[in-house]
Design a protein around this motif. Structure first.
Motif, PDB file in Angstrom:
ATOM      1  N   VAL A   1       0.860  -1.181   0.000  1.00 35.56           N
ATOM      2  CA  VAL A   1       0.000   0.000   0.000  1.00 35.56           C
ATOM      3  C   VAL A   1       0.895   1.231   0.000  1.00 35.56           C
ATOM      4  CG1 VAL A   1      -1.799   1.283   1.216  1.00 35.56           C
ATOM      5  CG2 VAL A   1      -1.801  -1.221   1.278  1.00 35.56           C
ATOM      6  N   TYR A   2       0.681   2.126  -0.941  1.00 32.89           N
ATOM      7  CA  TYR A   2       1.416   3.381  -0.981  1.00 32.89           C
ATOM      8  C   TYR A   2       0.565   4.463  -0.319  1.00 32.89           C
ATOM      9  CZ  TYR A   2       5.386   1.974  -3.807  1.00 32.89           C
ATOM     10  OH  TYR A   2       6.559   1.409  -4.234  1.00 32.89           O
ATOM     11  N   ALA A   3       1.188   5.242   0.535  1.00 32.40           N
ATOM     12  CA  ALA A   3       0.460   6.257   1.290  1.00 32.40           C
ATOM     13  C   ALA A   3       1.302   7.509   1.425  1.00 32.40           C
ATOM     14  CB  ALA A   3       0.084   5.725   2.674  1.00 32.40           C
ATOM     15  N   GLY A   4       0.641   8.607   1.753  1.00 29.08           N
ATOM     16  CA  GLY A   4       1.356   9.863   1.936  1.00 29.08           C
ATOM     17  C   GLY A   4       0.453  10.938   2.489  1.00 29.08           C
ATOM     18  N   SER A   5       1.053  12.062   2.798  1.00 28.77           N
ATOM     19  CA  SER A   5       0.292  13.200   3.311  1.00 28.77           C
ATOM     20  C   SER A   5       1.000  14.488   2.906  1.00 28.77           C
ATOM     21  CB  SER A   5       0.151  13.135   4.838  1.00 28.77           C
ATOM     22  OG  SER A   5       1.423  13.292   5.466  1.00 28.77           O
ATOM     23  N   HIS A   6       0.239  15.570   2.944  1.00 27.68           N
ATOM     24  CA  HIS A   6       0.800  16.866   2.595  1.00 27.68           C
ATOM     25  C   HIS A   6       0.052  17.957   3.330  1.00 27.68           C
ATOM     26  CE1 HIS A   6       1.703  20.419  -0.027  1.00 27.68           C
ATOM     27  NE2 HIS A   6       2.909  19.890   0.120  1.00 27.68           N
ATOM     28  N   MET A   7       0.806  18.923   3.841  1.00 23.87           N
ATOM     29  CA  MET A   7       0.209  20.049   4.541  1.00 23.87           C
ATOM     30  C   MET A   7      -0.356  21.041   3.534  1.00 23.87           C
ATOM     31  SD  MET A   7       1.930  22.580   7.399  1.00 23.87           S
ATOM     32  CE  MET A   7       3.116  23.246   6.227  1.00 23.87           C
ATOM     33  N   TYR A   8      -1.596  21.467   3.760  1.00 22.54           N
ATOM     34  CA  TYR A   8      -2.213  22.431   2.855  1.00 22.54           C
ATOM     35  C   TYR A   8      -1.318  23.659   2.683  1.00 22.54           C
ATOM     36  CZ  TYR A   8      -6.902  20.234   3.311  1.00 22.54           C
ATOM     37  OH  TYR A   8      -7.984  19.388   3.273  1.00 22.54           O
ATOM     38  N   PRO A   9      -1.026  24.057   1.448  1.00 26.63           N
ATOM     39  CA  PRO A   9      -0.304  25.313   1.246  1.00 26.63           C
ATOM     40  C   PRO A   9      -1.240  26.518   1.237  1.00 26.63           C
ATOM     41  CG  PRO A   9      -0.615  24.213  -0.846  1.00 26.63           C
ATOM     42  CD  PRO A   9      -1.188  23.291   0.194  1.00 26.63           C
TER      43      PRO A   9
END
Length: 280
Positions: free
Chosen positions: A243-251
């Protein structure tokens, strides 16, 4: 010989201390994201949550060091090929694709956008369990046809601060990348768009109105389209294995574009299992 062993031990200790210092900084940046992710994966199980967090932190460190190495190699190659020209000249050559370029026009304040934070990405081996869970929501299982690119448009949410994504496929890999479009969506609804290739996608997706008229409208110049930043470049991912996963902080306010690229496949369609959500 004793002196050599002593130097090796001192170097090992120095590297360990350097790694701990870097990981401490990285862990501070991702603490809230990884804690929220682990709590969702293992609710009510703090031991498993802590184990998962440690795995994610180690993966994040390895990813960071790989990026640092790649950046250093690129800088060395540029210095070798261009004999270390002034920075302004380098920027002009990039803008002009090898020919002198005129100075770029000054941006209005309305055209300036915040800097983009680096994403956090990781994998986990529980692919069978993930697919079983995703199958409960039929809208989260889609087929990416041969030669197609599927874009999942995810508007930022007023109550959110981070976007999370997870995905897997059956049997074969797929290309994946993330972009951020600086536009205000009319709603928070997630939408899926299909195109024949990543280059044609902006012109072909979501055409509304009566055929020719809507198509002509979409054929406007690229300058008419919202500014877009690359968060994660599109690469083929072995998401049929993990499973590939990730996250990113809203710019800021805008729309995330999650691109699942099967344009390289002439014969095989791919079954995609995905999930996106936001956290505070």
């Amino acid at each position: 010989e004793e002196e050599a062993r002593k130097r090796e031990e001192e170097e090992r200790i120095r590297q360990e201390q350097q790694k701990l210092a870097i990981m401490n900084v990285l862990n501070q940046q991702t603490a809230a994201q990884f804690q929220q992710y682990a709590a969702q994966q293992f609710p009510g199980n703090p031991e498993q949550q802590q184990l998962l967090i440690r795995q994610l932190q180690e993966q994040h460190y390895q990813q960071y060091m790989q990026q640092v190495y790649q950046q250093q190699m690129q800088q060395l190659q540029q210095q070798h090929l261009q004999q270390a020209p002034p920075l302004n000249n380098h920027v002009d050559m990039e803008a002009g694709q090898g020919s002198p370029a005129a100075p770029p026009p000054a941006l209005d304040s309305t055209e300036e956008y915040p800097s983009i934070a680096a994403p956090s990405m990781w994998t986990r081996p529980q692919i069978k369990e993930f697919k079983e869970q995703i199958r409960k929501d039929k809208d989260s299982v889609i087929t990416v046809g041969r030669g197609e690119v599927v874009t999942v448009r995810v508007p930022t949410h007023e109550d959110g601060a981070y976007l999370f994504w997870e995905f897997a496929t059956d049997s074969y890999d797929i290309g994946f990348g993330v972009y951020f479009e600086w536009t205000i969506a009319p709603s928070n609804a997630v939408s899926v768009h299909v195109s024949e290739s990543s280059d044609e996608e902006d012109e072909e997706e979501d055409v509304e109105g009566d055929g020719e008229e809507g198509h002509d409208l979409e054929k406007g110049t690229r300058s008419d389209r919202p500014p877009t930043d690359e968060i994660v470049p599109i690469y083929r991912r072995d998401c049929h294995v993990e499973v590939y996963a990730g996250s990113h902080m809203y710019p800021g306010r805008g729309v995330y574009l999650l691109k699942f690229d099967n344009s390289y496949s002439l014969w095989r369609s791919k079954t995609l299992y995905y999930r996106v959500y936001y956290t505070r």
